[in-house]
Design a protein around this motif. Sequence first.
Motif, PDB file in Angstrom:
ATOM      1  N   GLU A   1     -23.906   5.710  16.426  1.00 21.06           N
ATOM      2  CA  GLU A   1     -22.641   5.141  15.652  1.00 21.06           C
ATOM      3  C   GLU A   1     -23.017   3.888  15.249  1.00 21.06           C
ATOM      4  OE1 GLU A   1     -19.536   6.013  15.007  1.00 21.06           O
ATOM      5  OE2 GLU A   1     -20.133   8.018  15.665  1.00 21.06           O
ATOM      6  N   ARG A   2     -23.999   3.002  15.832  1.00 25.18           N
ATOM      7  CA  ARG A   2     -24.266   1.680  15.462  1.00 25.18           C
ATOM      8  C   ARG A   2     -25.270   1.950  14.118  1.00 25.18           C
ATOM      9  NH1 ARG A   2     -27.957  -0.949  19.759  1.00 25.18           N
ATOM     10  NH2 ARG A   2     -27.906  -2.773  18.295  1.00 25.18           N
ATOM     11  N   GLY A   3     -25.946   3.233  14.072  1.00 23.37           N
ATOM     12  CA  GLY A   3     -26.640   3.361  12.846  1.00 23.37           C
ATOM     13  C   GLY A   3     -25.643   3.536  11.700  1.00 23.37           C
ATOM     14  N   LEU A   4     -24.825   4.296  11.820  1.00 23.88           N
ATOM     15  CA  LEU A   4     -23.607   4.790  10.799  1.00 23.88           C
ATOM     16  C   LEU A   4     -23.141   3.454  10.375  1.00 23.88           C
ATOM     17  CD1 LEU A   4     -22.414   8.181  12.315  1.00 23.88           C
ATOM     18  CD2 LEU A   4     -23.877   7.697  10.702  1.00 23.88           C
ATOM     19  N   ASP A   5     -22.778   2.519  11.320  1.00 31.06           N
ATOM     20  CA  ASP A   5     -22.054   1.560  10.950  1.00 31.06           C
ATOM     21  C   ASP A   5     -22.694   0.468  10.076  1.00 31.06           C
ATOM     22  OD1 ASP A   5     -19.685  -0.803  11.447  1.00 31.06           O
ATOM     23  OD2 ASP A   5     -21.535  -1.966  12.128  1.00 31.06           O
ATOM     24  N   LEU A   6     -23.912   0.554  10.407  1.00 32.02           N
ATOM     25  CA  LEU A   6     -25.000  -0.134   9.335  1.00 32.02           C
ATOM     26  C   LEU A   6     -25.016   0.437   8.048  1.00 32.02           C
ATOM     27  CD1 LEU A   6     -27.133  -2.515   9.070  1.00 32.02           C
ATOM     28  CD2 LEU A   6     -28.785  -0.990   9.862  1.00 32.02           C
ATOM     29  N   VAL A   7     -25.103   1.656   8.111  1.00 29.94           N
ATOM     30  CA  VAL A   7     -25.214   2.398   6.800  1.00 29.94           C
ATOM     31  C   VAL A   7     -23.859   2.002   6.045  1.00 29.94           C
ATOM     32  CG1 VAL A   7     -25.113   4.426   5.769  1.00 29.94           C
ATOM     33  CG2 VAL A   7     -26.706   4.441   7.425  1.00 29.94           C
ATOM     34  N   GLU A   8     -22.790   2.113   6.580  1.00 34.81           N
ATOM     35  CA  GLU A   8     -21.573   1.957   5.900  1.00 34.81           C
ATOM     36  C   GLU A   8     -21.503   0.388   5.421  1.00 34.81           C
ATOM     37  OE1 GLU A   8     -16.709   2.279   6.535  1.00 34.81           O
ATOM     38  OE2 GLU A   8     -18.009   2.307   8.380  1.00 34.81           O
ATOM     39  N   ARG A   9     -21.935  -0.447   6.241  1.00 32.11           N
ATOM     40  CA  ARG A   9     -21.947  -2.080   5.657  1.00 32.11           C
ATOM     41  C   ARG A   9     -23.033  -2.280   4.686  1.00 32.11           C
ATOM     42  NH1 ARG A   9     -23.974  -4.948   9.285  1.00 32.11           N
ATOM     43  NH2 ARG A   9     -24.262  -3.643  11.250  1.00 32.11           N
ATOM     44  N   THR A  10     -24.081  -1.365   4.337  1.00 35.41           N
ATOM     45  CA  THR A  10     -25.092  -1.815   3.541  1.00 35.41           C
ATOM     46  C   THR A  10     -25.121  -0.927   2.349  1.00 35.41           C
ATOM     47  OG1 THR A  10     -26.465  -0.534   4.738  1.00 35.41           O
ATOM     48  CG2 THR A  10     -26.342  -2.722   5.241  1.00 35.41           C
ATOM     49  N   THR A  11     -24.350  -0.024   2.261  1.00 36.54           N
ATOM     50  CA  THR A  11     -24.423   1.038   1.005  1.00 36.54           C
ATOM     51  C   THR A  11     -23.380   0.898  -0.211  1.00 36.54           C
ATOM     52  OG1 THR A  11     -23.249   2.794   2.297  1.00 36.54           O
ATOM     53  CG2 THR A  11     -25.471   3.129   2.137  1.00 36.54           C
ATOM     54  N   ALA A  12     -22.673  -0.274   0.058  1.00 36.91           N
ATOM     55  CA  ALA A  12     -21.577  -0.682  -1.115  1.00 36.91           C
ATOM     56  C   ALA A  12     -22.542  -1.277  -2.136  1.00 36.91           C
ATOM     57  CB  ALA A  12     -20.691  -1.508  -0.538  1.00 36.91           C
TER      58      ALA A  12
END
Length: 407
Positions: free
Chosen positions: A121-132
Amino acid sequence: MSDAWLDVAHRIAATLCRDALRSDGRCNWLGDAMETIDGQMRSVHRSFGGDLYGGTAGIALFLAEVDRFAPDPLLRATARGAIEHALRAADGGIGFYHGATGAGFAAARIGELMDDEALAERGLDLVERTTAAGDDSPIDVLTGAAGTIGPLLALHAKYKREWMLDRAFAAGDLIVRRGRTNGNAVSWSVLGDAWAVADLTGYAHGAAGFALALFELAHATGEQRFSATAEAALAYERALFSPQQQNWPDFRRAGANMPQQQTTYAVGWCHGAPGIGLARLRLYKLTRRPDVWEEATAALRGTYTPLSTLAPNSMFALCHGAAGNAELFIEAGQVLGDAGYTAIAEAIGRQGIERFHAPRRPWPSGLTTGGQTPGLMLGLAGIGYFYLRLHDSAGVPSVLVVGPTSA
């Protein structure tokens, strides 16, 4: 030879564990790298960031994959320390290889391998925050929007979260907007006129990478609005193919504003036939189109000759070396069910054992100068990953082309 492949990967993993610098639950490494100093690329010796390409995320991913086949508390602890460093050191860039998206993707994969939902989940949160991606974001596979589409689709296939599709669509739209149309062809300016004499071919920075990303998006979602630009990108590369070289030209300049004296043809994942071949094989797997298959076989021919005549100290890295070039034949063996292609990759694996593993000589990295480096795309972790792929190509996903079957 399967046990021999795993033995090489495990020894490399053990070397990385031995050399890790540990502090406060995190791991990093020292090694050689290339940096621009006073306008020139120079070799430096330093610690690393958290990215997938050369940093701790890529090393962590390799160690976690090895632990699947050779469980070891030290491997797991070092992989955890490395991904912890990567998550804290991520620079916020959208890139999959150079950027934070790849670190988040690696953390999600490692969390899955280690049955650690919190880490995933920490990894997915980072992906969500950085792919915009914004209008001025980088767009190529190595650093930008095109590199995020396959991983986002892969994550969506597993986790079914709406933001993953939203971000993939936004990346696709950005790529389409930034394309440069010339007749029936579309290409992209990535390096700019100072560093390239024309828009690039190839996977990491060029038309092949953009085309595959857009085709992946259309195939996975049914949204065909991306297909026309993808077809035009194929047209751009097709017009430039050299039958004599069985390859596509490399339009990079040797330095800023330096003239290109003659047409050159690179042979690597980043530029040239191997990366284009991997993209075409993936597209052929999606579409079974004869025209795509013809280009894939041309890339196989263009890669085979230099790969079959390796100099004794040829680079062995994933990005532009024997391991990455041999990955084309691993993938061809999988896609076509043809053991003859797999045998070509295995022959490269045996050469690596004979030249470097058995006599315990340093593995040649992907650095033009300097010594050994620990990372995934230029160094030890990637060489070890290649041997894991030889050991179990069906169970160990490729890191060179990432799509919906890779998460």
